[in-house]
Motif scaffolding. Sequence first.
Motif, mmCIF file in Angstrom:
data_model
loop_
_atom_site.group_PDB
_atom_site.id
_atom_site.type_symbol
_atom_site.label_atom_id
_atom_site.label_comp_id
_atom_site.label_asym_id
_atom_site.label_seq_id
_atom_site.Cartn_x
_atom_site.Cartn_y
_atom_site.Cartn_z
ATOM 1 N N GLY A 17 -102.830 -32.926 -14.781
ATOM 2 C CA GLY A 17 -101.947 -33.823 -15.510
ATOM 3 C C GLY A 17 -101.838 -33.505 -16.994
ATOM 4 O O GLY A 17 -101.145 -34.204 -17.725
ATOM 5 N N ALA A 21 -98.837 -34.684 -19.464
ATOM 6 C CA ALA A 21 -99.014 -35.452 -20.704
ATOM 7 C C ALA A 21 -98.156 -34.866 -21.824
ATOM 8 O O ALA A 21 -97.508 -35.596 -22.583
ATOM 9 C CB ALA A 21 -100.488 -35.467 -21.100
ATOM 10 N N THR A 127 -109.795 -31.807 -28.771
ATOM 11 C CA THR A 127 -109.834 -31.001 -27.546
ATOM 12 C C THR A 127 -108.454 -30.741 -26.944
ATOM 13 O O THR A 127 -108.324 -29.905 -26.050
ATOM 14 C CB THR A 127 -110.664 -31.716 -26.455
ATOM 15 O OG1 THR A 127 -110.134 -33.034 -26.284
ATOM 16 C CG2 THR A 127 -112.123 -31.801 -26.858
ATOM 17 N N ASN B 56 -104.082 -39.022 -16.331
ATOM 18 C CA ASN B 56 -104.079 -38.184 -17.531
ATOM 19 C C ASN B 56 -102.701 -38.063 -18.157
ATOM 20 O O ASN B 56 -102.580 -37.536 -19.256
ATOM 21 C CB ASN B 56 -104.599 -36.776 -17.208
ATOM 22 C CG ASN B 56 -106.109 -36.725 -17.124
ATOM 23 O OD1 ASN B 56 -106.801 -37.600 -17.646
ATOM 24 N ND2 ASN B 56 -106.635 -35.715 -16.448
ATOM 25 N N SER B 57 -101.684 -38.516 -17.458
ATOM 26 C CA SER B 57 -100.331 -38.227 -17.953
ATOM 27 C C SER B 57 -99.383 -39.425 -17.999
ATOM 28 O O SER B 57 -98.523 -39.486 -18.878
ATOM 29 C CB SER B 57 -99.697 -37.123 -17.105
ATOM 30 O OG SER B 57 -99.800 -37.411 -15.732
ATOM 31 N N VAL B 186 -115.812 -33.151 -15.311
ATOM 32 C CA VAL B 186 -115.540 -34.448 -15.927
ATOM 33 C C VAL B 186 -116.437 -35.486 -15.262
ATOM 34 O O VAL B 186 -116.502 -35.570 -14.039
ATOM 35 C CB VAL B 186 -114.059 -34.835 -15.766
ATOM 36 C CG1 VAL B 186 -113.758 -36.157 -16.449
ATOM 37 C CG2 VAL B 186 -113.155 -33.732 -16.316
ATOM 38 N N ARG B 214 -118.165 -31.462 -30.834
ATOM 39 C CA ARG B 214 -116.929 -32.178 -31.168
ATOM 40 C C ARG B 214 -115.712 -31.498 -30.540
ATOM 41 O O ARG B 214 -114.702 -32.135 -30.286
ATOM 42 C CB ARG B 214 -116.726 -32.261 -32.687
ATOM 43 C CG ARG B 214 -117.429 -33.450 -33.338
ATOM 44 C CD ARG B 214 -116.911 -33.622 -34.763
ATOM 45 N NE ARG B 214 -115.572 -34.193 -34.797
ATOM 46 C CZ ARG B 214 -114.497 -33.583 -35.306
ATOM 47 N NH1 ARG B 214 -114.586 -32.381 -35.811
ATOM 48 N NH2 ARG B 214 -113.308 -34.178 -35.297
ATOM 49 N N SER B 215 -115.840 -30.194 -30.300
ATOM 50 C CA SER B 215 -114.708 -29.470 -29.721
ATOM 51 C C SER B 215 -115.231 -28.279 -28.935
ATOM 52 O O SER B 215 -116.376 -27.861 -29.128
ATOM 53 C CB SER B 215 -113.762 -28.987 -30.828
ATOM 54 O OG SER B 215 -114.375 -27.952 -31.561
ATOM 55 N N TYR B 216 -114.374 -27.720 -28.066
ATOM 56 C CA TYR B 216 -114.778 -26.565 -27.260
ATOM 57 C C TYR B 216 -115.240 -25.422 -28.156
ATOM 58 O O TYR B 216 -116.203 -24.722 -27.851
ATOM 59 C CB TYR B 216 -113.620 -26.091 -26.374
ATOM 60 C CG TYR B 216 -113.151 -27.133 -25.391
ATOM 61 C CD1 TYR B 216 -113.968 -27.517 -24.330
ATOM 62 C CD2 TYR B 216 -111.916 -27.749 -25.521
ATOM 63 C CE1 TYR B 216 -113.544 -28.488 -23.411
ATOM 64 C CE2 TYR B 216 -111.488 -28.713 -24.617
ATOM 65 C CZ TYR B 216 -112.301 -29.083 -23.569
ATOM 66 O OH TYR B 216 -111.890 -30.029 -22.685
ATOM 67 N N LEU B 227 -119.017 -32.487 -24.320
ATOM 68 C CA LEU B 227 -118.217 -33.175 -25.339
ATOM 69 C C LEU B 227 -117.466 -34.327 -24.688
ATOM 70 O O LEU B 227 -117.449 -34.449 -23.456
ATOM 71 C CB LEU B 227 -117.249 -32.202 -26.029
ATOM 72 C CG LEU B 227 -116.414 -31.234 -25.205
ATOM 73 C CD1 LEU B 227 -115.434 -31.932 -24.329
ATOM 74 C CD2 LEU B 227 -115.680 -30.292 -26.148
ATOM 75 N N MET B 228 -116.891 -35.185 -25.498
ATOM 76 C CA MET B 228 -116.030 -36.230 -24.962
ATOM 77 C C MET B 228 -114.651 -35.598 -24.789
ATOM 78 O O MET B 228 -114.039 -35.185 -25.772
ATOM 79 C CB MET B 228 -115.960 -37.440 -25.902
ATOM 80 C CG MET B 228 -117.293 -38.139 -26.151
ATOM 81 S SD MET B 228 -118.273 -38.599 -24.660
ATOM 82 C CE MET B 228 -117.141 -39.704 -23.812
ATOM 83 N N GLY B 229 -114.177 -35.537 -23.561
ATOM 84 C CA GLY B 229 -112.926 -34.846 -23.260
ATOM 85 C C GLY B 229 -111.698 -35.662 -23.640
ATOM 86 O O GLY B 229 -111.800 -36.771 -24.186
ATOM 87 N N SER B 230 -110.538 -35.104 -23.320
ATOM 88 C CA SER B 230 -109.283 -35.700 -23.762
ATOM 89 C C SER B 230 -108.955 -37.010 -23.039
ATOM 90 O O SER B 230 -108.032 -37.713 -23.411
ATOM 91 C CB SER B 230 -108.141 -34.703 -23.606
ATOM 92 O OG SER B 230 -108.072 -34.245 -22.281
ATOM 93 N N GLU B 235 -117.649 -34.646 -20.684
ATOM 94 C CA GLU B 235 -117.296 -33.430 -19.948
ATOM 95 C C GLU B 235 -118.357 -32.361 -20.178
ATOM 96 O O GLU B 235 -118.794 -32.164 -21.308
ATOM 97 C CB GLU B 235 -115.999 -32.874 -20.530
ATOM 98 C CG GLU B 235 -114.835 -32.845 -19.624
ATOM 99 C CD GLU B 235 -113.605 -32.294 -20.348
ATOM 100 O OE1 GLU B 235 -113.649 -31.190 -20.884
ATOM 101 O OE2 GLU B 235 -112.595 -33.006 -20.359
#
Lengths: 260, 260, 260
Positions: A17, A21, A127, B56-57, B186, B214-216, B227-230, B235
């Motif tokens: 997805g 988005a 991300t 997600n979308s 996830v 904080r990021s990949y 990290l905390m994903g989108s 994740e």
Amino acid sequence: MAKPIITLTTDFGTRDGYAGAVKGVIKSINPDAEVTDISHEIESFDVLGAAFALNNSYRYFPRGTTHLAVVDPGVGGERQPLLIRSEDFCFVGPDNGIFSFVFQNEMITDMVVLSNKKYFLAEPSTTFHARDIFAPVAAYLSRGVGVNEFGRAAKKCFKLVIQEPRLSKGKLRGEIIHVDGFGNLVTNVAAGSLGGKKIAAITVGRRRIKRLARSYSEIKEGEVGALMGSSDLLEITLNQGSAREALRSKVGSAVTITFK
Amino acid sequence: MAKPIITLTTDFGTRDGYAGAVKGVIKSINPDAEVTDISHEIESFDVLGAAFALNNSYRYFPRGTTHLAVVDPGVGGERQPLLIRSEDFCFVGPDNGIFSFVFQNEMITDMVVLSNKKYFLAEPSTTFHARDIFAPVAAYLSRGVGVNEFGRAAKKCFKLVIQEPRLSKGKLRGEIIHVDGFGNLVTNVAAGSLGGKKIAAITVGRRRIKRLARSYSEIKEGEVGALMGSSDLLEITLNQGSAREALRSKVGSAVTITFK
Amino acid sequence: MAKPIITLTTDFGTRDGYAGAVKGVIKSINPDAEVTDISHEIESFDVLGAAFALNNSYRYFPRGTTHLAVVDPGVGGERQPLLIRSEDFCFVGPDNGIFSFVFQNEMITDMVVLSNKKYFLAEPSTTFHARDIFAPVAAYLSRGVGVNEFGRAAKKCFKLVIQEPRLSKGKLRGEIIHVDGFGNLVTNVAAGSLGGKKIAAITVGRRRIKRLARSYSEIKEGEVGALMGSSDLLEITLNQGSAREALRSKVGSAVTITFK
């Protein structure tokens, strides 16, 4: 007036997805934008692959089209978010080499580092810049926001070095730079670099090809041949099969051309 | 006025023309509808996977968008064909849990069991409701037909139970609930369930991860990180690789978090 | 007035940008055309697979839709580039059997061999007629250019022979002609060829199926069954699994039906 077109080239696949988005964000900001998929099936993290896909397609779209291209392993890091305008098109995505062929082929008029948060989604993630930064910027751009509204001029941009073939002792030594979905091996040998000379043989691994075909169908079924492909680069091909599998070749494999 | 948007989320793939048939039916009933693919590449029969892709979308699309989502192993059986309206969107598909996150996140105003054959294709099959029932309903809906024209109010709807992480002896025990196309794992650990506490370690299989990136790109290439994903869920990720392959983890695998 | 629709069915995949180029060419010639993907994921060189995908979807599109279908192993060779008009639709692509079901099902009014270079891209390649010939022809057609402007009438067209099932000693002997993305085995046994007789058993390899289900969900999870599929052909199916894998069957495998 024709609707503004925004094309998408990503390695997101569609099953999570994420690509959906991106489409939703664009349509929410500019309902008049026409969103067109080039690909969401670029191999994960394959920046050069995305550059190829874009190069094979972007110039066929109408003048004024915005091309959003995001293969972005460095998302949230140092690499800069970019907006490029050329005489005919706009390009939005990360400054990681994905626009290498654009820099090579287009007359660039503006390069802007995206920094104006007014044109980002609120609280952009670290991300998923495609959704939070690149999609909204492309959408606002398609609504007519001026290029310089999005940030400051970029001083320099990142370009992948595509090795040119080298002429040495009368032989042209090139390499495979892309393998397409049919298994065709695309080389870095452009029509121009042959200098009008007649080919005696093309060697890939242990295979010698003695002539350049004009079309796939000129090569016998199941046989390996060579021709100038649709991007005007020398291609090694297997009629109705995969040259990649038959020759066990890959990106970086050497291709040597001798002349008559 | 903006054209009505109908999004598609299915496990049909595209190579059999089933997804094409759905698009054709919609355009035949409402030529003004704009049909947008979220995905046709959901894994076969993976209802939860479709629920994720939708989650997600869907919310990024403009208000008024209709989301058609069909992963439907029970087609032709007992499961009910459903139309859901929330404050911002409509959803059309089978009542098999595919809308679980919609029920969780949206203010639902109407739920209708589709029964009015006036809005189905003539002689609907028992094997392809996406084409014969869901697509025409979505198309008529986008033409302005009222929600209650399509059938009677649904009494209750099916919702997949997504296990919440549990706190026990100071440890938060969660699990992997989805593996995305990049191989990111996830989990069911939302930012909120950490309760503002500082993480000491995240354990997946034998692997211990000691900090939240904080990021990949903060994670070294080839290293496993978290990290905390989108989607605001924890994740497990491998920079420029597949955490799924590296950790041999899958949906259901345990994830344990200890705090400082 | 509704915008003209042009659908695309190809084996290009999307990752090389070839499908994107086709879309760009169409939009550049006719910005009003609405380009809709049926599939770019037909198996490489599988002309019959493309014919199936098209057959499962083309007729659901609005009257006046143009269907561009290109699986074209013979590109640049002897096979003719074709434009077909039926009462309801137009079809553009190579004359290699990809339109076999169209010839079978549609009232054809015109068949034209594409030869008028005015409607090709300048200097068409010998390797990519989809971009250089078929896409521009479809686009000009959607702008209202008359069918006979594109070339001379075709004398005869190529049609793949789809084997009909044969009745012998009271048994109907058919075969698998297509395997869909779910692994369902689609046979050449149409509802009509059963002649209203009651089935005693359907045999595929060593498997005997004793009844025809009405829907997938009537078959127990994990069991092999049979039903009349959404294209009105007998299908062998495995509920929530792949009959192809379970039965190790493929295109050409025999299917035998005995009657009560």
